[in-house]
Scaffold this motif. Structure first.
Motif, short mmCIF file in Angstrom:
data_model
loop_
_atom_site.label_atom_id
_atom_site.label_comp_id
_atom_site.label_asym_id
_atom_site.label_seq_id
_atom_site.Cartn_x
_atom_site.Cartn_y
_atom_site.Cartn_z
N GLU A 1 -0.26 1.49 -7.93
CA GLU A 1 1.17 1.18 -8.11
C GLU A 1 1.40 0.11 -9.17
N LYS A 2 0.33 -0.37 -9.76
CA LYS A 2 0.48 -1.46 -10.75
C LYS A 2 1.15 -0.92 -12.01
N ASP B 1 -1.98 -7.96 -6.76
CA ASP B 1 -2.29 -7.04 -7.86
C ASP B 1 -3.41 -6.09 -7.49
N ARG C 1 -3.73 0.98 -4.86
CA ARG C 1 -2.83 2.08 -4.49
C ARG C 1 -2.30 2.83 -5.71
N ARG D 1 -2.03 -3.49 -5.38
CA ARG D 1 -1.24 -2.53 -6.17
C ARG D 1 -2.16 -1.58 -6.96
#
Ligand code: ADP
Length: 598
Positions: free
Chosen positions: A420-421, A412, A418, A415
């Motif tokens: 992207e979560k 997580d 980045r 993510r």
């Protein structure tokens, strides 16, 4: 880090300081050049006015010559000479005395028996006028030449050989040596020297000579008529009237009049006339020019009309540049400080990342070792007792959950880092969510000897959230309460709502608050905010022996913030920690929102 700071100082600060120094130096040079330019301009103005003054005196000389010619009329010059003083005083107000002398050195007027002024004049000037004695005079004979320098030089050389005396020696009747002279054939002749009247006359028809007697300037005009070159007429000039005649000539040309004030200063440096009238010509002028032999040691001085404005402009420009350089240095300093600070932060982060890798490896290894150990024991049938078997299976499941949690956190975090979560947002009932999560975790906590207390409100509490993400936050907090516990193994979870009041009823809202309390070690003072930084650990693995990655709270806060909420810390009264998950509360009467992803 030290190397970077030294490099920064060498590459940025030192050159900047050098540049600032150069800028200051160039400013100083610029100012000097400006001052020089200004003083040249003022000198130019003073020179222009000095020329005017010289022209006015030349005009007065002509006026005197005309006066003499008028007085002569049809008479012979020798006839006029007898009473020239009286006749001149009657007709020419600029003179305070008239004299007549022959080139052979016989003074015809004024008479020694005349008024006291005339008698004093004779006593003071006879030796000079009769060419009996050398006196220091400053002369100017604008038309024709009076002294032939070549002849004088030859005579001087001879004299030097003969007597070996100074060329400035005073001698009666001998050749004279002017200390300075501008005699060039065909050009005006002027100079100052120890000399006699006959030498000053030379071949010229008119001229001036000046003497300082008792520290007072005596300015004299002389003229001889074509009709009798042997008869010289002269006048001593009244300086007060001369000044009045010069006054109108003191005005600077149109372009400079607004800026420049001028003063006529006498040989004692006193201002005798100024333009504009009444201008206080104190202090040092920006430009000054001597008038010359016609008014020896008198000068025209040029001043700025508004000295304050010039000084003000200089100060303003100095301040402006100084301020700019100061600002530049401050900007460089602040920039440097920010860069060094950032570099320090980056290096701390890098260090924490290294710790993180070793922490995570350790955290992965510990549950894996337990899982391998207990599963092998079960597989090999080494545990026969059903109760023991159940306990081992529980341990296996807890360790697997711990592994999952850790891996989830790491994934997580990557993510989130980045961007992207993704969250699956739904209208979620928090009572149920909290109860389910705590109940799932309870056996594990109780097995570890914890007393778990759960307090829920009577009314359902709805928030718009991703239930898995909120459960993950809560599990992270429960896991921390377990990890950082002390001898008092107590964990309390409370769900309630908090009313956020605002002066505007429309913006008044409720927040759901999930509180996780423990009686453990508590967060060391000073670290209350930093525990939310990524990889930051207030209880270091090596020092405390408590494993961790420094990511749990970072993730918890990021997830809460993505829901419009927050995770905060406050020490628990009576010892231990208190963490709060705050989420915007959706009141029951609000229209259900469509399921969406954030
Ligand atoms: P970690 O994996 O190290 O537990 P966290 O981000 O969850 O990482 O926590 C950061 C730090 O905050 C911990 O290292 C610990 O020092 C402190 N901390 C977190 N929870 C508690 C707690 N319940 N009691 C005392 N200290 C805590």
């Amino acid at each position: 880090m030290k190397k970077a700071s030294v490099l920064f100082i060498l590459a940025v600060i030192v050159p900047s300081l050098m540049l600032a120094g150069l800028a200051l130096q160039s400013l100083r040079h610029q100012q000097l050049a400006l001052e020089r330019q200004r003083s040249l301009r003022y000198e130019g103005v003073a020179e222009g006015i000095a020329k005017e003054v010289r022209a006015e005196i030349a005009a007065l000389q002509d006026e005197f010559a005309q006066q003499v010619e008028r007085l002569l009329g049809k008479r012979e010059p020798a006839e006029l000479a007898e009473d020239f003083d009286a006749r001149l005083l009657e007709t020419w107000p600029l003179a305070d005395l008239g004299f007549a002398v022959t080139v052979d050195g016989v003074v015809r007027s004024p008479s020694l028996l005349d008024r006291p002024t005339a008698r004093r004049f004779r006593l003071e000037n006879d030796p000079f006028l009769c060419s009996r004695e050398d006196v220091e005079v400053i002369w100017n004979s604008p038309k024709g030449k009076s002294i032939n320098l070549t002849e004088l030089d030859a005579a001087a050389a001879k004299e030097r050989e003969a007597t070996d005396k100074s060329v400035f020696a005073t001698r009666a009747g001998g050749p004279e040596f002017p200390t300075s002279s501008s005699t060039v054939p065909g050009k005006p002749n002027a100079g100052s020297a120890l000399t006699q009247f006959s030498r000053v006359l030379g071949e010229a028809h008119e001229g001036t000579f000046a003497r300082f007697l008792n520290d007072r300037l005596n300015l004299l005009f002389w003229y001889r008529s074509q009709r009798d070159l042997g008869q010289v007429f002269g006048a001593r000039i009244r300086l007060d009237r001369l000044i009045e005649r010069l006054r109108p000539r003191l005005h600077p040309e149109a372009g400079a009049a607004d800026e420049v004030a001028v003063a006529l200063r006498d040989d004692g440096g006193r201002t005798v006339a100024s333009a504009p009238a009444g201008f206080a010509a104190d202090g040092r002028p920006l430009g000054a020019v001597e008038i010359g032999e016609v008014l020896p040691h008198w000068e025209i001085a040029a001043f700025p009309r508004d000295a304050g404005a010039i000084a003000g402009a200089v100060t303003t420009s100095r301040w402006t540049v100084g301020l700019l350089i100061g600002l530049l240095l401050v900007a460089i300093g602040v920039g440097g400080w920010l860069i060094v600070n950032d570099a320090r932060r980056q290096s701390a982060l890098a260090r924490r990342k290294t710790d993180f890798v070793s922490n995570v490896s350790h955290e992965l290894k510990t549950p894996l070792t337990s899982i391998r150990l207990f599963s092998e024991m079960l597989a090999e049938g080494r545990v026969a007792e059903p109760a023991k078997q159940r306990q081992f299976l529980q341990i296996l499941s807890a360790e697997a959950a711990r592994l999952t949690r850790l891996i989830n956190n790491v994934l997580d975090f990557a993510r989130l880092d980045r961007g992207e979560k993704r969250y699956r947002m739904t209208d979620c009932e928090v009572c149920r969510l909290v109860r389910d999560t705590v109940e799932t975790y309870r056996p594990h906590l109780e097995a570890a000897g914890f007393r778990v207390e759960l307090t829920l409100p009577a009314e359902p509490v709805t928030v718009r959230a991703d239930p898995d993400a909120i459960a993950q936050v809560l599990v992270n907090l429960l896991s921390n309460a377990e990890k950082y516990s002390g001898p008092r193994k107590e964990v309390a979870v409370i769900l309630d709502t908090e009313r956020l009041t605002s002066p505007h009823p429309a913006t008044t809202s409720d927040r759901a608050r999930i509180t996780v309390l423990d009686r453990g070690l508590g967060v060391p003072p000073g670290c209350e905010q930093r525990i939310f930084d990524q990889f930051y650990r207030a209880h270091d693995s090596l020092g405390s022996g408590i494993p961790g990655s420094g990511l749990g709270l970072t993730l918890a806060r990021q997830i809460a913030r993505a829901h419009g909420g927050e995770v905060t810390y406050a020490p628990r009264e009576g010892g231990g920690s208190g963490f709060h998950i705050l989420l915007p509360h959706r009141p029951p009467d609000a229209p259900p929102s469509a399921p969406a992803s954030a």
